[in-house]
Design a protein around this motif. Sequence first.
Motif, PDB file in Angstrom:
ATOM      1  N   GLY A 234      -0.362   8.726   3.216  1.00  0.00           N
ATOM      2  CA  GLY A 234      -0.795   7.340   3.608  1.00  0.00           C
ATOM      3  C   GLY A 234      -2.475   7.544   3.359  1.00  0.00           C
ATOM      4  N   THR A 235      -3.345   6.604   4.382  1.00  0.00           N
ATOM      5  CA  THR A 235      -4.594   6.564   4.485  1.00  0.00           C
ATOM      6  C   THR A 235      -5.085   6.982   6.037  1.00  0.00           C
ATOM      7  N   PRO A 236      -5.602   8.314   5.988  1.00  0.00           N
ATOM      8  CA  PRO A 236      -5.857   9.212   5.077  1.00  0.00           C
ATOM      9  C   PRO A 236      -4.704  10.192   4.872  1.00  0.00           C
ATOM     10  N   GLU A 237      -4.741  10.921   3.855  1.00  0.00           N
ATOM     11  CA  GLU A 237      -3.610  11.898   3.686  1.00  0.00           C
ATOM     12  C   GLU A 237      -3.943  13.251   4.615  1.00  0.00           C
ATOM     13  N   ILE A 238      -2.985  13.506   5.430  1.00  0.00           N
ATOM     14  CA  ILE A 238      -3.213  14.661   6.384  1.00  0.00           C
ATOM     15  C   ILE A 238      -2.246  15.818   6.159  1.00  0.00           C
TER      16      ILE A 238
ATOM     17  N   ALA B  40      -4.578  10.031  13.615  1.00  0.00           N
ATOM     18  CA  ALA B  40      -5.729   9.878  12.599  1.00  0.00           C
ATOM     19  C   ALA B  40      -5.316   8.938  11.387  1.00  0.00           C
ATOM     20  N   SER B  41      -4.234   8.419  11.584  1.00  0.00           N
ATOM     21  CA  SER B  41      -3.831   7.608  10.458  1.00  0.00           C
ATOM     22  C   SER B  41      -4.319   6.250  10.635  1.00  0.00           C
ATOM     23  N   LEU B  42      -4.722   5.530   9.564  1.00  0.00           N
ATOM     24  CA  LEU B  42      -4.915   4.300   9.476  1.00  0.00           C
ATOM     25  C   LEU B  42      -3.561   3.499   9.014  1.00  0.00           C
ATOM     26  N   GLU B  43      -2.978   3.912   7.878  1.00  0.00           N
ATOM     27  CA  GLU B  43      -1.548   3.591   7.627  1.00  0.00           C
ATOM     28  C   GLU B  43      -0.771   4.647   7.091  1.00  0.00           C
ATOM     29  N   ILE B  44       0.407   4.667   7.180  1.00  0.00           N
ATOM     30  CA  ILE B  44       1.409   5.711   6.919  1.00  0.00           C
ATOM     31  C   ILE B  44       2.477   5.225   5.911  1.00  0.00           C
ATOM     32  N   ASP B  45       2.734   5.958   4.799  1.00  0.00           N
ATOM     33  CA  ASP B  45       3.727   5.690   3.837  1.00  0.00           C
ATOM     34  C   ASP B  45       4.909   6.436   4.286  1.00  0.00           C
ATOM     35  N   THR B  46       4.602   7.870   3.836  1.00  0.00           N
ATOM     36  CA  THR B  46       5.824   8.775   4.176  1.00  0.00           C
ATOM     37  C   THR B  46       5.476   9.995   4.754  1.00  0.00           C
ATOM     38  N   ILE B  47       6.107  10.447   5.843  1.00  0.00           N
ATOM     39  CA  ILE B  47       5.647  11.771   6.444  1.00  0.00           C
ATOM     40  C   ILE B  47       6.829  12.819   6.091  1.00  0.00           C
TER      41      ILE B  47
ATOM     42  N   SER C   1      14.353   5.975   6.895  1.00  0.00           N
ATOM     43  CA  SER C   1      13.210   4.692   6.926  1.00  0.00           C
ATOM     44  C   SER C   1      13.358   4.127   8.242  1.00  0.00           C
ATOM     45  N   THR C   2      12.164   3.209   8.358  1.00  0.00           N
ATOM     46  CA  THR C   2      12.079   2.590   9.608  1.00  0.00           C
ATOM     47  C   THR C   2      11.580   1.138   9.485  1.00  0.00           C
ATOM     48  N   ASP C   3      11.598   0.302  10.230  1.00  0.00           N
ATOM     49  CA  ASP C   3      11.184  -1.242  10.217  1.00  0.00           C
ATOM     50  C   ASP C   3       9.872  -1.600  10.026  1.00  0.00           C
ATOM     51  N   HIS C   4       9.115  -0.336  10.075  1.00  0.00           N
ATOM     52  CA  HIS C   4       7.395  -0.516  10.009  1.00  0.00           C
ATOM     53  C   HIS C   4       7.077   0.047   8.467  1.00  0.00           C
ATOM     54  N   GLY C   5       7.981   0.473   7.622  1.00  0.00           N
ATOM     55  CA  GLY C   5       7.611   0.682   6.184  1.00  0.00           C
ATOM     56  C   GLY C   5       7.197   2.174   6.207  1.00  0.00           C
ATOM     57  N   ILE C   6       7.431   3.078   7.420  1.00  0.00           N
ATOM     58  CA  ILE C   6       7.222   4.523   7.657  1.00  0.00           C
ATOM     59  C   ILE C   6       8.236   5.076   7.196  1.00  0.00           C
ATOM     60  N   ASP C   7       8.177   6.046   5.884  1.00  0.00           N
ATOM     61  CA  ASP C   7       9.403   6.815   5.805  1.00  0.00           C
ATOM     62  C   ASP C   7       9.190   8.279   5.800  1.00  0.00           C
TER      63      ASP C   7
END
Lengths: 341, 341
Positions: B285-289, B151-158, B255-261
């Motif tokens: 991220g967008t959205p927050e889940i 359901a994510s458009l963008e992920i910052d941190t999990i 951390s990952t090479d795709h900016g997802i922490d």
Amino acid sequence: MSKIRAIVYGVGSTGQDLAEYMLHNGVEIVGAIDADEDKVGRDLGEIIGFDRELGVEVRDDPEAVFDDTRADIATVAIATPLKSVAPHLERCARHGVNAITSSEEALYPWTTAPELASKLDRVAQDNEVTITGAGYQDIFWVNLVTMLTGASLEIDTIRGLGRFNLDDYGPVLAEHYYAGERLEDVQAEIDAGDAPPSFFRMNIESQIAALGVSLTSVTQDIEPVVAETDVESDALGRTIPEGDVVGVRFVVEASTDHGIDFVGEEVAKVYEPGETDINEWTIEGTPEIHVRNEDTPTAIGTSTQIVNRIPDILQADPGYVTVDELPAPRYRPLSLENYVE
Amino acid sequence: MSKIRAIVYGVGSTGQDLAEYMLHNGVEIVGAIDADEDKVGRDLGEIIGFDRELGVEVRDDPEAVFDDTRADIATVAIATPLKSVAPHLERCARHGVNAITSSEEALYPWTTAPELASKLDRVAQDNEVTITGAGYQDIFWVNLVTMLTGASLEIDTIRGLGRFNLDDYGPVLAEHYYAGERLEDVQAEIDAGDAPPSFFRMNIESQIAALGVSLTSVTQDIEPVVAETDVESDALGRTIPEGDVVGVRFVVEASTDHGIDFVGEEVAKVYEPGETDINEWTIEGTPEIHVRNEDTPTAIGTSTQIVNRIPDILQADPGYVTVDELPAPRYRPLSLENYVE
């Protein structure tokens, strides 16, 4: 590797979100179809508030759009009942284009519209494409629940509670669920047996298919939900006065041949201030399993989930394929950007 | 169609649960292996409190058990580190028997024990069997989370928070995480760099693999958790006095090479009264889940999830296959009862 080429079939509220998220993920939009005369002839980029023109004109002649493009997939966001969206899905298939639709009934139409589903399945197979219904329900009302059953030794009853804001999806869905109508009119329609099926019926039937058991009975109760004060509706562009209908509450109960029962309560309404989306499931049995998503991203999640599903649809077997038959949903930015056929 | 034939390899706390749940689901148990002299020579049915003898004697000679049976799969529940369990997994493979283990490191050993994982992968491929690590973490700490990213458009941190009761899994796991030791001894071992890896490291690395991105860095902090009062431990069979260690708290950052922490906090301890299991994840991220499982079935879920995975293991490609590569977990009573090879 090449970009995925998509047609935006329906440029309403959901279609615009789908276009925005596909562009964000590097999908190339090659066509846009809508009958709304306020949109026809305009550039899709302008309509969705994109930072530049896309060179994609919204056209009201779908056959011409398919003839003039070579698309991999169409996102079809037009209506809720399968019978309204079926001619459009069939058109995609006849042109050799895969289709994913936000139509709720399309999620699992095998018992509510079996003849239509079979017909679409045949057309899709004949043309070697896939037709799928998806959206918010894909994860939060189907696959999340069936995944959690992987921790079950025995299941007695699966109970779900969902609530979402009809005001987030434009006028078509709001009107489909009676928002803004007068109570006596809605009650008369319900009493006449003309109420729409609940989302939750399709969700539960998709879960049942995922578990490999068979439905033995299903019932659905619907009651109107009435505005307790005057309620502003963005979707309808007007105020719903106190006492009129803001939406509906469904209760769906289903039984299966394997002793697993399902009870789902779904509230679809134009929110009054302070109400938030709910998604909560309990798997009663051994062990008892609870899951709760707070303030779920129902509106945005409808479109993000459809976009993340695109690589799965392109790799699925031909035919009418429901989400319970697809791989587990996942964030797919890499597969969307760099698609390997 | 025939019954699935299984060897219970390790008849400790988890092995006994696995035996019980396999029998409940119609799996035929054809052998049982354990080195504990209190169990060797006894019938497995008696040990697990089954209502009858199974005609399966617990034996301490694993080679003889494999030679004397023709099993489809072995459930290997012996120890947490891969290096302790690897010889047993290799033995299963050499005998042409698929293996699923509750070893935590086995969940995703490609960065913590890459040579061992590669060796097991080769042996499994050479013998056309599958080796997999699974358990509670399969759904609640890996696949539930990666599914929600759909359901994510963008992920910052999990971000994840997990807590479970070390007292539910017998003495081996409790001692592995320092339960019952003196604070200064534990601190000395941690300072010497001899602390065990966190579950959450393997969970997060499995999630990263599922998302198709690559790990660029990972760190782990561990601190002992101290008893605030005297704590009864069933697993250890004694009281842990106030001030001694009841378990550990890990914080893993990746951390990952795709900016997802990723940030994961895991508490593994012998519970004091009133404490319950926790499983909570936020995808920022967008959205927050958000997702939360209340009072999660960690202990029983370890074994139910392994049993429900058996049909997936039997159908997986040969080699070392991690849970992120398997189909979505599901309740599998029908596949377990009536297996079609």
